[in-house]
Design a protein around this motif. Structure first.
Motif, short mmCIF file in Angstrom:
data_model
loop_
_atom_site.label_atom_id
_atom_site.label_comp_id
_atom_site.label_asym_id
_atom_site.label_seq_id
_atom_site.Cartn_x
_atom_site.Cartn_y
_atom_site.Cartn_z
N GLN A 199 -8.62 -12.57 -38.38
CA GLN A 199 -9.26 -12.35 -37.08
C GLN A 199 -9.45 -10.85 -36.86
OE1 GLN A 199 -7.90 -14.66 -33.66
NE2 GLN A 199 -7.93 -12.79 -32.42
N GLN A 200 -10.69 -10.44 -36.65
CA GLN A 200 -10.99 -9.03 -36.40
C GLN A 200 -10.67 -8.67 -34.96
OE1 GLN A 200 -14.51 -7.52 -38.87
NE2 GLN A 200 -15.23 -9.52 -38.16
N THR A 221 -12.56 -7.81 -32.75
CA THR A 221 -13.58 -8.39 -31.87
C THR A 221 -13.32 -9.87 -31.60
OG1 THR A 221 -14.97 -8.93 -33.79
CG2 THR A 221 -15.32 -6.79 -32.73
N ASP A 280 -13.81 -12.14 -33.94
CA ASP A 280 -14.56 -12.89 -34.94
C ASP A 280 -13.76 -13.02 -36.22
OD1 ASP A 280 -16.77 -13.08 -33.23
OD2 ASP A 280 -17.52 -11.12 -33.87
#
Length: 482
Positions: A65-66, A68, A70
């Motif tokens: 998971q970034q 952001t 996403d």
């Protein structure tokens, strides 16, 4: 850290210097979260960490998971205890990988000493993220004899676009952006596994000419680019890239001072055989031991060799007194011609050109002496000059104007035995010798016997205060007889 297939270390190790542990998210099935870079020690290099030298690691991919929110598929390693670490780029972001990318990397790692370089493999690698390609090629280049074809997976179209745009800007095609747009992405460091001192100076040249950057800068970048082209392995560059860079080299060579180095670089790129451009080289093979033989009754005069390539004429001599003299003239056609580099006018603040003269032990190829190192040197500078790792010595010969000719002469101690005098490197303006050790500049001041203290002060006093030439000149004057 070369590795053989028979050792007990893990086959699968980080490609990047940064990794992070993957922590499971509280939500079942959600992408994992990244822990601190290198467990909080960002100065450490995961590639050499003892943790990854133990057997049992396997190559895999992981959903991350970034910041952001996403998810992204990232290159990872699975530890013997089944925990995961994710590889990170130089910004701390996960190195993205395709659905089959981890398997491709594993294949390289399992054949590390003889990496596959067939067309299908190169095409697959081209489809992976640029970060993955860079890290893989960087470590391969450090640890193996990497097949040249593997480097063709890099985005060389960016280099070609930048080279053609720079050529157009030098030719003053207006407006150049209409026909020769800027590259579709930054060159940055992505190409350094294939060739150093190439993408960096090319990028500065392209953007500087496009934006009409003021001040002295152009001479540093043109000399650095030619140094990089002369040192690069042409086979690592695709044919279309070699053609674009050869064309740019010839454009840069419109400056008489750079003409020889540019012409030689273009020849090597246009015909990338092992001996390509050899007929253009300004190289003299000499032997200082003839002085000893002369004492046994052989002729005792100096040994001299005349060299010439179009605009450049040089006379190289070794004397019975154990000295090597190099005298050079470059036909410029007048101050206007030598002051212009193709469509770009030289900034007077760069100062006069200084020609690199390398004395290389016989049997050591000049390319091994770090010509791509530009003005920074290849090792500690000895009092006798800039000394390279394999025993080469570099001096800088000042080129002063005499009518339509630039003239220079140096006299230096002759190495023992056989040696080559290499005059193929590009000259560098005095201002941009700011990365040369003061000891190397001091040796060069001594070597330029026709240049006196008054002339040196005219040239050095206008340089920036921290330029090493100031310290070199101060020591040089202390050595002069009262």
């Amino acid at each position: 850290m070369p590795r053989t297939g028979g050792d007990a270390h893990s086959v699968h190790r980080p490609l990047s210097g940064w990794v992070a542990r993957l922590k499971p998210d509280d939500t079942p099935g959600a992408p994992g979260l990244l822990g601190p870079i290198n467990d909080g020690d960002e100065r450490a290099d995961a590639r050499t960490s003892a943790r990854f030298l133990t057997p049992g690691w396997t190559r895999t991919a992981a959903e991350v998971q970034q910041p952001t929110g996403d998810p992204v598929r990232a290159l990872a390693l699975r530890a013997p205890d089944d925990s995961l670490v994710v590889e990170l780029d130089d910004r701390g972001a996960p190195v993205e990988v395709s659905a089959t990318g981890a398997e491709l990397v594993a294949r390289f790692e399992e054949r590390w000493t003889a990496p596959p370089a067939d067309t299908a493999t190169v095409e697959r690698l081209t489809g992976e993220s640029l970060e993955l390609r860079y890290f893989l090629l960087h470590r391969l280049d450090l640890e193996t004899a990497t097949p040249a074809a593997l480097f063709h997976c890099l985005p060389w179209h960016r280099v070609e676009t930048a080279a053609r745009a720079t050529s157009a800007l030098l030719d003053e095609i207006s407006p150049p952006s209409a026909t020769f747009p800027a590259p579709d992405g930054p060159l940055r460091h992505w190409f350094t596994p294939a060739a150093t001192s190439l993408a960096g100076p090319l990028s500065v040249l392209e953007s500087g000419l496009r934006t009409r950057r003021p001040g002295p800068w152009f001479g540093r970048e043109t000399s650095a680019l030619l140094s990089g082209l002369l040192a690069a392995d042409p086979h690592r560059l695709p044919p279309s890239t070699r053609a674009a860079l050869a064309g740019l080299a010839l454009r840069i060579g419109a400056d008489p001072v750079l003409h020889h180095s540019a012409r030689l670089a273009a020849a090597r790129l246009s015909a990338p055989e092992p001996r390509a451009g050899e007929h253009l080289a300004l190289m003299a093979r000499l032997d200082s031991t003839f002085v000893l033989r002369a004492a046994g009754g052989e002729p005792d005069g100096p040994m001299s060799i005349s060299l010439g390539q179009e605009r450049v004429e040089a006379e190289v001599t070794v004397t019975r007194g154990g000295r090597v003299t190099v005298e050079m003239e470059i036909e410029t056609g007048g101050p206007e011609a030598s002051g212009s580099r193709a469509g770009h006018q030289r900034n007077a603040a760069e100062g006069p050109a200084c020609y690199p003269v390398r004395l290389v032990p016989a049997g050591v190829a000049s390319g091994e002496e770090g010509r791509a190192g530009g003005t920074g040197g290849t090792g500690a500078a000895a009092a006798t000059g800039g000394t390279g790792a394999a025993g080469s010595v570099r001096y800088w010969m000042l080129l002063d104007r005499t009518g339509p000719v630039l003239h220079g002469r140096i006299a230096v101690p002759a190495p023992t035995g056989g040696f080559d005098v290499d005059l193929d490197g590009p000259p560098v303006p005095l201002l941009f010798l700011d990365r040369v050790p003061a000891a190397e500049l001091l040796a060069s001041l001594r070597a330029n016997e026709l240049i006196g203290p008054m002339r040196w002060h005219e040239l050095v006093d206008v340089l920036p205060p921290r330029h090493p030439a100031h310290a070199a000149l101060a020591t040089y004057e202390e050595e002069l007889p009262p």
